[in-house]
Design a protein around this motif. Structure first.
Motif, mmCIF file in Angstrom:
data_model
loop_
_atom_site.group_PDB
_atom_site.id
_atom_site.type_symbol
_atom_site.label_atom_id
_atom_site.label_comp_id
_atom_site.label_asym_id
_atom_site.label_seq_id
_atom_site.Cartn_x
_atom_site.Cartn_y
_atom_site.Cartn_z
ATOM 1 N N LEU A 63 -21.283 -1.316 -56.084
ATOM 2 C CA LEU A 63 -20.819 -1.750 -57.395
ATOM 3 C C LEU A 63 -22.010 -2.090 -58.294
ATOM 4 C CD1 LEU A 63 -17.974 -2.192 -58.636
ATOM 5 C CD2 LEU A 63 -18.270 -4.622 -58.157
ATOM 6 N N THR A 64 -23.020 -2.699 -57.707
ATOM 7 C CA THR A 64 -24.223 -3.039 -58.472
ATOM 8 C C THR A 64 -24.951 -1.790 -58.929
ATOM 9 O OG1 THR A 64 -24.469 -5.113 -57.240
ATOM 10 C CG2 THR A 64 -26.399 -4.301 -58.409
ATOM 11 N N ALA A 65 -25.035 -0.787 -58.055
ATOM 12 C CA ALA A 65 -25.708 0.459 -58.421
ATOM 13 C C ALA A 65 -24.981 1.165 -59.556
ATOM 14 C CB ALA A 65 -25.801 1.380 -57.206
ATOM 15 N N LEU A 66 -23.664 1.084 -59.558
ATOM 16 C CA LEU A 66 -22.877 1.793 -60.559
ATOM 17 C C LEU A 66 -22.874 1.071 -61.902
ATOM 18 C CD1 LEU A 66 -21.051 4.254 -60.999
ATOM 19 C CD2 LEU A 66 -19.109 2.846 -60.281
ATOM 20 N N TYR A 67 -22.635 -0.243 -61.884
ATOM 21 C CA TYR A 67 -22.463 -0.983 -63.129
ATOM 22 C C TYR A 67 -23.579 -1.968 -63.441
ATOM 23 C CZ TYR A 67 -17.679 0.751 -62.738
ATOM 24 O OH TYR A 67 -16.574 1.556 -62.628
ATOM 25 N N GLY A 68 -24.469 -2.205 -62.488
ATOM 26 C CA GLY A 68 -25.498 -3.199 -62.682
ATOM 27 C C GLY A 68 -25.050 -4.559 -62.172
ATOM 28 N N PRO A 69 -25.950 -5.543 -62.152
ATOM 29 C CA PRO A 69 -25.595 -6.870 -61.653
ATOM 30 C C PRO A 69 -24.657 -7.588 -62.614
ATOM 31 C CG PRO A 69 -27.805 -6.888 -62.576
ATOM 32 C CD PRO A 69 -27.365 -5.459 -62.579
ATOM 33 N N LEU A 70 -23.875 -8.483 -62.073
ATOM 34 C CA LEU A 70 -22.968 -9.289 -62.883
ATOM 35 C C LEU A 70 -23.791 -10.228 -63.762
ATOM 36 C CD1 LEU A 70 -19.878 -9.868 -63.217
ATOM 37 C CD2 LEU A 70 -20.224 -11.782 -61.633
ATOM 38 N N PRO A 71 -23.585 -10.220 -65.080
ATOM 39 C CA PRO A 71 -24.381 -11.098 -65.956
ATOM 40 C C PRO A 71 -24.254 -12.573 -65.611
ATOM 41 C CG PRO A 71 -23.213 -9.446 -67.256
ATOM 42 C CD PRO A 71 -22.673 -9.360 -65.855
ATOM 43 N N SER A 72 -23.026 -12.991 -65.274
ATOM 44 C CA SER A 72 -22.791 -14.392 -64.902
ATOM 45 C C SER A 72 -21.449 -14.471 -64.195
ATOM 46 C CB SER A 72 -22.790 -15.306 -66.137
ATOM 47 O OG SER A 72 -21.740 -14.950 -67.021
ATOM 48 N N ALA A 73 -21.287 -15.493 -63.366
ATOM 49 C CA ALA A 73 -20.045 -15.678 -62.621
ATOM 50 C C ALA A 73 -19.011 -16.383 -63.482
ATOM 51 C CB ALA A 73 -20.318 -16.470 -61.343
ATOM 52 N N THR A 74 -18.736 -15.799 -64.631
ATOM 53 C CA THR A 74 -17.768 -16.353 -65.567
ATOM 54 C C THR A 74 -16.765 -15.270 -65.940
ATOM 55 O OG1 THR A 74 -19.102 -15.749 -67.497
ATOM 56 C CG2 THR A 74 -19.518 -17.917 -66.504
ATOM 57 N N VAL A 75 -15.697 -15.692 -66.600
ATOM 58 C CA VAL A 75 -14.703 -14.715 -67.051
ATOM 59 C C VAL A 75 -15.332 -13.723 -68.024
ATOM 60 C CG1 VAL A 75 -12.513 -14.405 -68.239
ATOM 61 C CG2 VAL A 75 -12.838 -16.396 -66.755
ATOM 62 N N ALA A 76 -16.130 -14.222 -68.976
ATOM 63 C CA ALA A 76 -16.764 -13.335 -69.949
ATOM 64 C C ALA A 76 -17.761 -12.397 -69.277
ATOM 65 C CB ALA A 76 -17.459 -14.162 -71.022
#
Length: 529
Positions: A63-76
């Motif tokens: 998932l990280t390779a496809l979309y990149g790392p999650l910006p933050s562990a928040t809803v936004a």
């Protein structure tokens, strides 16, 4: 006369020609950003509710390779996870298409030579194309940011997402400006620019899945810069500055190369072909295949990689979609039946079917470029009939699209089979079941080419509308008649459910009818000479 004389006139002409395509593309990107955020806000009432799903996204390398790392562990942060990378790629591709169309394509077709005979400076065509692409990119970023503000999320993060699209789009504008100086053909310029974009994605994906110092590789990719803006996370808006600097430097290089080549040629000399062509080039299909095989090979490699990545995500689907609301969203987007894993694959395969439709449209539009360049007239001056010439490109567009669906179905099935009970037997039929919708898009392209050839490129705007309806129509509770306008709304529920047999047959009939009307119209109209 200055070297920029006529830039404003050419810019207005470019806008006049492409205004509907630009507007439709920008609105599709803005609707995607807004729809993704709005849907996520509906799924997670608070950041705490999103925490478990966020942790699963962080821990999944595919998932990280496809979309990149999650910006933050928040809803936004979850709401922009897909938008950051997919929005970057889409904006970059839009910028590439605009610059190439109004520079190298115009030169190859001979129209730029006619314009240059008037009061038009040497730099004017490139300056007008860059200005149109840059304004489009800036407009996309600004409208995307404003659309997110309408959902009530943080303003800084919203403008950071706009900065993501601006970074990717501006740099790709300059990359394309350099590419069109290097080669004398539209296809060659496209190969160079898209190759750079693909390399940037690979470098970014490699860095995101690496450990230690390997993560610093992301700074070598302009998509890595876009990703590191990190909307609703670090909010590094200052990354627009290096993007602007890189854009300016590349445009300076493009300007220098422009003055080192003749009009209609590229800096790199065209490679001479063999003294005698292969026998298969004497047939319409053989010639069409020779023109299209490189593109199909590139798409095949890309779809095989995407299939493997998506298949590997199967092991984390239960953790990512751990709430009833997320499961409901996936079911709405995939057709609604089967297990949670089936709903996930159904959603992803429909999204990839849109990409296969894009390949089919681009391949079918080669008919228009061949006609504009006069090469179609040369072929048709031989005993080759209009129908045979048309069919040669149409077969490659349709069969190539179906081939891509088969490739992604097999690749995803092989990868998923190693981590779950879902394999090729389930995913290959599910991927191929989307083919009728893809063929409708190809048929509509042929219809436009036959009836109103100057509006052939409006096929991209039609696809953009289908994307918005298919991806977000159900999530936004649009009325049934609106959803039904998209062919991707009539596919049934595979894997895990039943195909919509009547819908699939109906789509095939529609595809055949619109293609037949387009072919008949082409046989009755004059060629563009």
């Amino acid at each position: 006369m200055t070297s920029l004389a006529g830039t404003g006139t050419l810019l207005r002409l470019a806008w006049r020609r492409d205004r509907w395509i630009v507007v439709a593309s920008v609105l599709a990107l803005v609707a995607t950003a807004y729809g993704s955020m709005a849907a996520t806000l509906d799924l997670y009432p608070s950041d705490a509710a999103a925490a478990s799903g966020a942790s699963a996204m962080v821990d999944n390398p595919s998932l990280t390779a496809l979309y990149g790392p999650l910006p933050s562990a928040t809803v936004a942060g979850i709401g922009v996870l897909k938008t950051v990378m997919m929005g970057s790629l889409a904006t970059a591709f839009l910028a590439f298409a605009l610059v190439r169309r109004h520079t190298r394509s115009e030169e190859e077709d001979g129209r730029l030579e006619l314009l240059a005979a008037g009061v038009v400076g040497r730099r004017a065509p490139l300056a007008a194309a860059v200005a149109l692409a840059s304004l489009t990119v800036l407009g996309t970023g600004l409208l995307s940011a404003l659309s997110l503000l309408a959902t009530g999320v943080d303003a800084v993060g919203s403008f950071a997402l706009g900065a993501v699209e601006v970074v990717a789009g501006l740099v790709m504008t300059a990359v394309t400006a350099v590419a069109v100086q290097l080669t004398s053909t539209t296809r060659g310029a496209g190969g160079i620019a898209i190759g750079v974009l693909g390399l940037a994605f690979v470098i970014r994906a490699t860095a995101d899945t690496a450990t230690g110092a390997g993560q610093d590789l992301a700074w070598l990719s302009f998509l890595g810069w876009a990703e590191k803006v990190s909307p609703y996370g670090a909010n590094r808006l200052w990354l627009v500055v290096p993007a602007v600097v890189a854009t300016a430097l590349l445009l300076a290089v493009a300007d220098a190369l422009l003055h080192r080549r003749d009009l209609g040629s590229g800096l790199w000399a065209a490679r001479p072909g063999p003294a005698r062509g292969a026998a298969r080039l004497g047939t319409p299909f053989g010639l069409a295949w020779r023109l299209q095989r490189g593109s199909l090979l590139g798409w095949t490699i890309g779809y095989a990689v995407l299939g493997l990545v998506i298949g590997n995500i199967a092991s984390s689907v239960d953790q990512i979609a751990d709430s009833p609301d997320v499961e409901e969203m996936l079911r709405k987007m995939s057709g609604g039946q089967g297990s949670l894993l089936d709903a996930f694959f159904g959603t992803e395969l429909r999204f990839l079917a849109v990409g296969a439709a894009a390949y089919g449209i681009a391949t079918a539009l080669r008919l228009r470029s061949e006609e504009n360049a006069g090469r179609g007239e040369i072929v048709l001056a031989t005993p080759v009939s209009r129908w045979r010439w048309l069919a040669s490109h149409l077969v490659i567009a349709g069969a190539g699209s179906v081939w891509l669906l088969a490739v992604v179905g097999v690749a995803a099935g092989v990868a998923a089979g190693s981590v779950s009970t879902t394999g090729v037997a389930e995913l290959l039929p599910a991927a191929l079941a989307t083919a009728p919708a893809v063929l409708v898009c190809v048929g509509l392209t042929l219809l436009l080419f036959g009836l109103v050839p100057r509006l052939s490129t409006a096929a991209w705007a039609v696809l953009a509308v289908f994307v918005v309806l298919g991806e977000f129509g159900a999530l936004l509770s649009l009325p049934g008649w609106a959803l039904g306008l998209s062919p991707f709304d009539h596919l049934g529920s595979l894997p895990g459910g039943d195909p919509n047999a009547a819908g699939l047959v109906g789509l095939l009939v529609v595809a055949a009818l619109v293609a037949a009307v387009g072919a008949t119209a082409f046989r009755r109209r004059d060629l563009a000479t």
